[in-house]
Design an enzyme around this catalytic site. Structure first.
Site, PDB file in Angstrom:
ATOM      1  N   ARG A  92       0.854  -1.195   0.000  1.00  0.00           N
ATOM      2  CA  ARG A  92       0.000   0.000   0.000  1.00  0.00           C
ATOM      3  C   ARG A  92       0.886   1.239   0.000  1.00  0.00           C
ATOM      4  NH1 ARG A  92      -5.057   0.269   4.095  1.00  0.00           N
ATOM      5  NH2 ARG A  92      -5.623   2.447   3.896  1.00  0.00           N
ATOM      6  N   ASN A 105      -4.199  -5.788  -6.018  1.00  0.00           N
ATOM      7  CA  ASN A 105      -3.736  -7.126  -5.645  1.00  0.00           C
ATOM      8  C   ASN A 105      -4.728  -8.203  -6.087  1.00  0.00           C
ATOM      9  OD1 ASN A 105      -1.144  -6.905  -4.468  1.00  0.00           O
ATOM     10  ND2 ASN A 105      -2.100  -5.714  -2.843  1.00  0.00           N
ATOM     11  N   ASP A 159       0.852 -13.585  13.781  1.00  0.00           N
ATOM     12  CA  ASP A 159       0.097 -12.925  14.853  1.00  0.00           C
ATOM     13  C   ASP A 159       0.016 -13.832  16.085  1.00  0.00           C
ATOM     14  OD1 ASP A 159      -0.513 -10.860  12.936  1.00  0.00           O
ATOM     15  OD2 ASP A 159      -1.894 -12.297  12.052  1.00  0.00           O
ATOM     16  N   ARG A 162       3.378 -13.807  17.779  1.00  0.00           N
ATOM     17  CA  ARG A 162       3.550 -12.528  18.492  1.00  0.00           C
ATOM     18  C   ARG A 162       2.756 -12.544  19.797  1.00  0.00           C
ATOM     19  NH1 ARG A 162       2.525  -8.828  13.056  1.00  0.00           N
ATOM     20  NH2 ARG A 162       4.718  -8.601  12.460  1.00  0.00           N
ATOM     21  N   HIS A 187      -6.201 -11.120   9.055  1.00  0.00           N
ATOM     22  CA  HIS A 187      -4.845 -10.665   9.370  1.00  0.00           C
ATOM     23  C   HIS A 187      -4.808  -9.162   9.104  1.00  0.00           C
ATOM     24  CE1 HIS A 187      -0.561 -10.136   9.569  1.00  0.00           C
ATOM     25  NE2 HIS A 187      -0.573  -9.616   8.359  1.00  0.00           N
TER      26      HIS A 187
END
Ligand code: NAX
Length: 326
Positions: A92, A105, A159, A162, A187
């Site tokens: 982006r 995309n 994620d 994390r 996500h």
């Protein structure tokens, strides 16, 4: 010696590609006795950089690496592939709306879906990493109707990793003590790391870390904003940890899940937990080594219900924005 497995990787000359390819070629993706052939897909302007990556792969003299096919032709790239790791996408840029990014995309994933259907091996499985990965996966899946819907995945493992680390740091335990922590939904910053089902050292996480405010004010925002924090610190987005999560995801899919654990990956929803069927939605998942199943029967409290619906709403909205590509 087993026959080599063809692994296609898009965005192969990018940052994640750079970390990912050496790990695949060294046997960390499919195991230490599984030879691989790498099919490296890039766009034309990146072919020169890809040449350099190929030279480095050659210079590693990996015993398991039985061939490298660098290409910007999708048919050649996905030919005979049993795994497709779709990493490449357009980032982006300033002033670009989410809808614009989805549109740009989306077109990439339309043609990649078609090329996968036409060229890949009959056991092809596809993991989409390039963002917005859930909706890119949805587009590719819908453009390859002959490939079963349970072969399409979007990556939320980073994620999960994390989130596990944040719980381990807070509780002062080893990260391996944290289990059953799944990411729900997209996500994106709406993802929901559902800590209510997580365990720390075999106990409910909420009995070990009892400050409710910490989860809501620190844990969830830290996990949701971790990608942005890394860009701020490093000047570049997460690459080594993203490549690591892709390796972890494939391992999670192809190996049976431990009885006391789950993992996270975006799959084609069949309406589990009231989520719109057909969306690529990340759930708590178990694998038996062949098939995946969503963990059923979890008690979803009011807070979690609101979160899992918020992230579903975002995915539904993304789906509407790309409806002409499905
Ligand atoms: P880079 O910009 O370093 O590399 C992307 C590469 O993709 C470039 O070499 C580019 O030439 C190539 N590419 C672009 N369009 C292509 C196409 N049509 N076919 C083949 N290759 C194409 O980005 P990188 O840091 O490697 O990140 C790649 C993607 O991963 C981004 O979309 C990024 O947002 C996404 N991420 C996803 C994560 C996840 O958890 N799902 C986390 C990390 C990362 O942010």
């Amino acid at each position: 010696m087993k026959n080599p497995v063809h692994v296609a990787v898009t965005g192969a000359a990018g940052q994640i590609g750079y970390s990912l390819l050496v790990r695949i070629a060294s046997g960390q993706l499919l195991g230490p006795d599984q030879p691989v052939i790498l099919r490296l897909i890039e766009i034309e302007p990146a072919m020169k950089a890809l040449e350099g990556v190929v030279m480095e792969l050659q210079d590693c003299a990996f015993p398991l690496l039985k061939g490298i096919v660098p290409t910007c032709d999708l048919n050649e790239g996905f030919d005979s592939a049993s795994w497709a790791l779709l990493v490449g996408s357009v980032p982006r840029k300033a002033g670009m709306e989410r809808k614009d990014l989805l549109g740009i995309n989306g077109k990439i994933f339309t043609s990649q879906g078609k090329a996968i259907q036409e060229n890949a091996a009959s056991d092809i499985r596809t993991l989409v990493v390039g963002n917005p990965c859930n909706t890119n996966c949805l587009i590719a899946m819908n453009n390859a109707p002959d490939v079963p819907k349970d072969r399409w995945f979007a990556m939320t493992k980073l994620d999960e990793n994390r989130a596990k680390t944040q719980l381990a740091l807070k509780a002062g335990v080893d990260v391996t003590d944290v289990k059953n922590l799944a990411i729900w939904g997209n996500h994106s910053s709406t993802m929901y790391p559902n800590y209510f089902d997580a365990t720390i050292g075999g106990k409910a996480a909420t009995d070990v870390i009892t400050e409710e405010a910490w989860y809501k004010d620190e844990f969830i925002p830290t996990v949701q904003q971790r990608g942005a924090a890394i860009i701020k610190a490093r000047g570049l987005s997460s690459a080594a940890s993203a490549a690591n999560a892709a390796i972890d995801t494939v391992a999670n899919i192809i190996k049976p899940t431990a009885a006391d654990d789950v993992f996270s990956v975006g799959i084609c929803s069949q309406g589990e937990y009231g989520i719109e069927p057909g969306l690529i939605y990340s759930y708590p998942i178990k694998s038996d080594g062949e098939k995946l199943s969503v963990v059923e029967g979890l008690d979803i409290n009011e807070f979690s219900q609101q979160k899992i619906k918020e992230t579903e709403a975002e995915l539904s909205e993304e789906k509407t924005m790309v409806s002409d590509l499905l």
